[in-house]
Design a protein around this motif. Structure first.
Motif, PDB file in Angstrom:
ATOM      1  N   GLY A 464       0.812  -1.206   0.000  1.00  0.00           N
ATOM      2  CA  GLY A 464       0.000   0.000   0.000  1.00  0.00           C
ATOM      3  C   GLY A 464       0.851   1.263   0.000  1.00  0.00           C
ATOM      4  N   LEU A 465       1.975   1.216   0.723  1.00  0.00           N
ATOM      5  CA  LEU A 465       2.869   2.378   0.754  1.00  0.00           C
ATOM      6  C   LEU A 465       3.454   2.643  -0.625  1.00  0.00           C
ATOM      7  CD1 LEU A 465       4.695   1.723   4.151  1.00  0.00           C
ATOM      8  CD2 LEU A 465       2.981   3.497   3.671  1.00  0.00           C
ATOM      9  N   TRP A 466       3.831   1.575  -1.328  1.00  0.00           N
ATOM     10  CA  TRP A 466       4.317   1.754  -2.698  1.00  0.00           C
ATOM     11  C   TRP A 466       3.208   2.320  -3.590  1.00  0.00           C
ATOM     12  CZ3 TRP A 466       8.522   2.811  -4.850  1.00  0.00           C
ATOM     13  CH2 TRP A 466       9.739   2.207  -4.514  1.00  0.00           C
ATOM     14  N   GLY A 467       2.027   1.814  -3.413  1.00  0.00           N
ATOM     15  CA  GLY A 467       0.903   2.345  -4.192  1.00  0.00           C
ATOM     16  C   GLY A 467       0.702   3.822  -3.951  1.00  0.00           C
ATOM     17  N   ASP A 468       0.889   4.259  -2.709  1.00  0.00           N
ATOM     18  CA  ASP A 468       0.733   5.679  -2.389  1.00  0.00           C
ATOM     19  C   ASP A 468       1.817   6.532  -3.037  1.00  0.00           C
ATOM     20  OD1 ASP A 468      -1.510   5.207  -0.913  1.00  0.00           O
ATOM     21  OD2 ASP A 468      -0.524   5.268   1.039  1.00  0.00           O
ATOM     22  N   VAL A 469       3.025   5.989  -3.175  1.00  0.00           N
ATOM     23  CA  VAL A 469       4.104   6.741  -3.840  1.00  0.00           C
ATOM     24  C   VAL A 469       3.684   7.107  -5.260  1.00  0.00           C
ATOM     25  CG1 VAL A 469       6.453   6.563  -4.765  1.00  0.00           C
ATOM     26  CG2 VAL A 469       5.976   5.782  -2.444  1.00  0.00           C
ATOM     27  N   PHE A 470       2.942   6.218  -5.913  1.00  0.00           N
ATOM     28  CA  PHE A 470       2.548   6.433  -7.308  1.00  0.00           C
ATOM     29  C   PHE A 470       1.132   6.992  -7.440  1.00  0.00           C
ATOM     30  CE2 PHE A 470       6.051   3.569  -7.663  1.00  0.00           C
ATOM     31  CZ  PHE A 470       6.648   3.876  -8.871  1.00  0.00           C
ATOM     32  N   ALA A 471       0.418   7.140  -6.324  1.00  0.00           N
ATOM     33  CA  ALA A 471      -1.013   7.447  -6.408  1.00  0.00           C
ATOM     34  C   ALA A 471      -1.302   8.879  -6.796  1.00  0.00           C
ATOM     35  CB  ALA A 471      -1.683   7.128  -5.075  1.00  0.00           C
TER      36      ALA A 471
END
Length: 547
Positions: A464-471
């Motif tokens: 989820g943290l990686w997803g937030d980096v790209f969100a």
């Protein structure tokens, strides 16, 4: 009698219609592949109206291809350009509404890029059917933009094999109406994307451009859960990493290299100082304007960093890959803790222009003594700045291959986030690979050729943290990322890498120069285009023999 074999490479961009890394690969690989295989090589690519650099073609070949739900025959022309024993055919459909990307081939709305890619697949397949129909055809497909060539019901025939080469894990989808409009039958295709649909149509070995990136696709949380979850499982036992060759020639002369091998580095110090002086001269003579600005205060920077190590970051300012904003935050942290060095940024702006790089403007004017930003590709002074610097920065979130080799070839040591092809080019025995266990250290080599860093991957909810980096999109994404604990850990790891690099240059300069020498030798001994070509050819030949 065994039919003659010819190798075909289908690529959406080329050195004559360039954008980025694939064009650089295509400058070297076709000729090397012809030499390694001892087979003729032909390249097929779209005729990109607005960017093609060729003015005079050797000849034109007219052909037709089926398009539309009714498979109506449409006319097209293949423009042949011959160079260094390789045929380059640029396929141009009748009418001028296709392949109009500018300033590079991919600069189109996504729906238009998908439409043009499907069209290219139809044209390329018809051209393969037409040209030398009695030859055996081994066809390399570069990325999703060419995969549609193998999606047609008539793409497979005796003596033709398709091989997929992934330069990244970018993908696209075409809905059934798009496929029918281009003349494809959706009922014969299964999968959530074009690559997914094409995997069942290509040969078992799927190539990518480094061992490290092959490992990332199978194991890195960013690839497995965010960027390419639909591909990871299907590729687990199919990926073959083939490391690219170097993209630049060694700029350090033989006599100077001989001195370095004798542990004499005064000549190299003078060489670096010469190029630092040339870069300073180029910047001082540059007249900044709205198109070619300079951010910071060059005279203040040059005065303050005299005698200090310089670190440089260059290339495309791709926010979802290259990590310019990560580097900027790490520089802030380093300077806030009284670190001393010169940081030169040479970003090439993306689609939002200078506006998306305002964080670098802020950094340069808040720290003019230590930061200089030139947000354009310098015609004069670019090689000199790389040669003048001590370290080249690559904080990429992912990197299929990367430009570490270009830094070493220009007398500059690599400092990089441990990912993809960068770990195939930079050796750092002090780096703890347990934090990214899918990547393997080069245990047979004890040399240190550069500095690797990586964030802690034990965060709860890392996907989820990686997803937030790209969100987040838009200009507030920098601040959004800085609230992310994974991203903050990344910046902290890079900050520590800066201290390690600067301490090495200042306190142990002989160790720094030996690190550079070992890096140059490692690139020379392990990366070459003929070696890459042999890697492709060996696997293609073995698969073809076993079919």
């Amino acid at each position: 009698m065994e039919p003659k074999t010819r190798l075909y490479i289908l690529s959406y961009e080329t050195p004559y219609t360039p954008c980025a890394g694939i064009a650089a690969v295509m400058k070297h690989l076709p000729r090397a592949l012809a030499k390694a295989s001892e087979k003729p090589v032909t390249v097929l690519s779209p005729f990109h109206h607005r960017v093609i650099k060729i003015k005079d073609f050797n000849r034109l070949v007219e052909f037709s291809y089926p398009y539309s739900p009714q498979n109506l025959e449409k006319k097209a022309t293949a423009h042949l350009y011959e160079a260094s024993g390789v045929e380059w055919f640029f396929l141009k459909p009748e009418g001028g509404e296709y392949f109009r990307g500018s300033p590079h081939p991919y600069a189109l709305a996504q729906k238009d890029l998908v439409r043009d890619s499907l069209l290219f697949g139809r044209m390329a397949l018809s051209f393969l059917d037409k040209i030398r129909p009695h030859e055996k055809q081994l066809v390399m497909l570069k990325d999703w933009q060419t995969i549609s060539t193998c999606l047609s019901n008539r793409s497979s025939r005796q003596g033709r094999r398709f091989f997929l080469v992934l330069h990244n894990t970018y993908d696209a989808s075409a809905d059934n109406s798009d496929l029918r409009e281009a003349g494809y039958d959706p009922s014969g295709l299964s999968g959530v994307s074009l690559l997914d649909q094409g995997l069942s149509k290509v040969a078992h070995p799927v190539f990518t451009v480094s061992d490290g990136f092959a490992a990332d696709i199978k194991g890195d949380p960013l690839q497995c859960k965010v960027m390419a979850p639909h591909l990871t499982k299907a590729l687990q036992d199919r990926l073959v990493g083939v490391n690219n060759g170097p993209f630049a020639s060694l700029s350090i002369g033989g006599d100077l290299l001989k001195e370095m091998r004798q542990n004499q580095f005064q000549g190299l110090e003078a060489w670096k100082q010469k190029y630092r002086s040339e870069f300073i001269k180029a910047v001082n003579e540059h007249q900044p304007d709205l198109e070619y600005p300079v951010w910071g205060e060059p005279k203040v920077f040059f005065s303050h960093t005299k005698g200090l190590p310089w670190l440089v970051m260059a290339g495309r300012a791709d926010f979802n890959q290259k990590g310019y904003d990560l580097a900027a935050w790490a520089v802030e942290r380093f300077l806030r803790k009284k670190g001393e060095a010169g940081f030169v940024f040479l970003p090439m702006p993306g689609g939002q222009g200078f506006e998306e790089l305002m964080f670098l403007t802020k950094l340069a004017y808040e720290h003019p003594e230590n930061v200089l930003v030139l947000p354009f590709r310098m015609e004069r002074g670019y090689p000199q700045i790389i040669q003048a610097c001590h370290f080249g920065l690559m904080p990429s979130f992912y990197e299929p291959f990367g430009m570490a080799n270009e830094f070493y070839q220009n007398g500059c040591v690599g400092l990089a986030r441990a990912t993809g092809g960068l770990v195939d080019q930079i050796l750092d025995p002090g780096f703890d690979f347990r934090i990214c266990p899918w990547l393997k250290p080069k245990n047979s080599v004890n040399h240190t050729t550069g500095i690797l860093f990586r964030e802690d991957v034990s965060f709860k909810g890392i996907h989820g943290l990686w997803g937030d980096v790209f969100a987040k999109n838009g200009l507030d994404k920098i601040q959004y990322r800085r609230q992310n604990p994974l991203y903050a850990n990344m910046a902290g790891a890079m900050e520590q890498a800066f201290f390690r690099a600067v301490n090495l240059c200042v306190k142990r300069p002989l160790d720094y120069y030996n690190m550079l020498l070992q890096g140059i030798d490692y690139i020379s001994d392990n990366l070459s285009w003929i070696r890459a070509a042999h890697g492709y050819w060996k696997n293609m030949k073995e698969h073809d023999r076993n079919e």
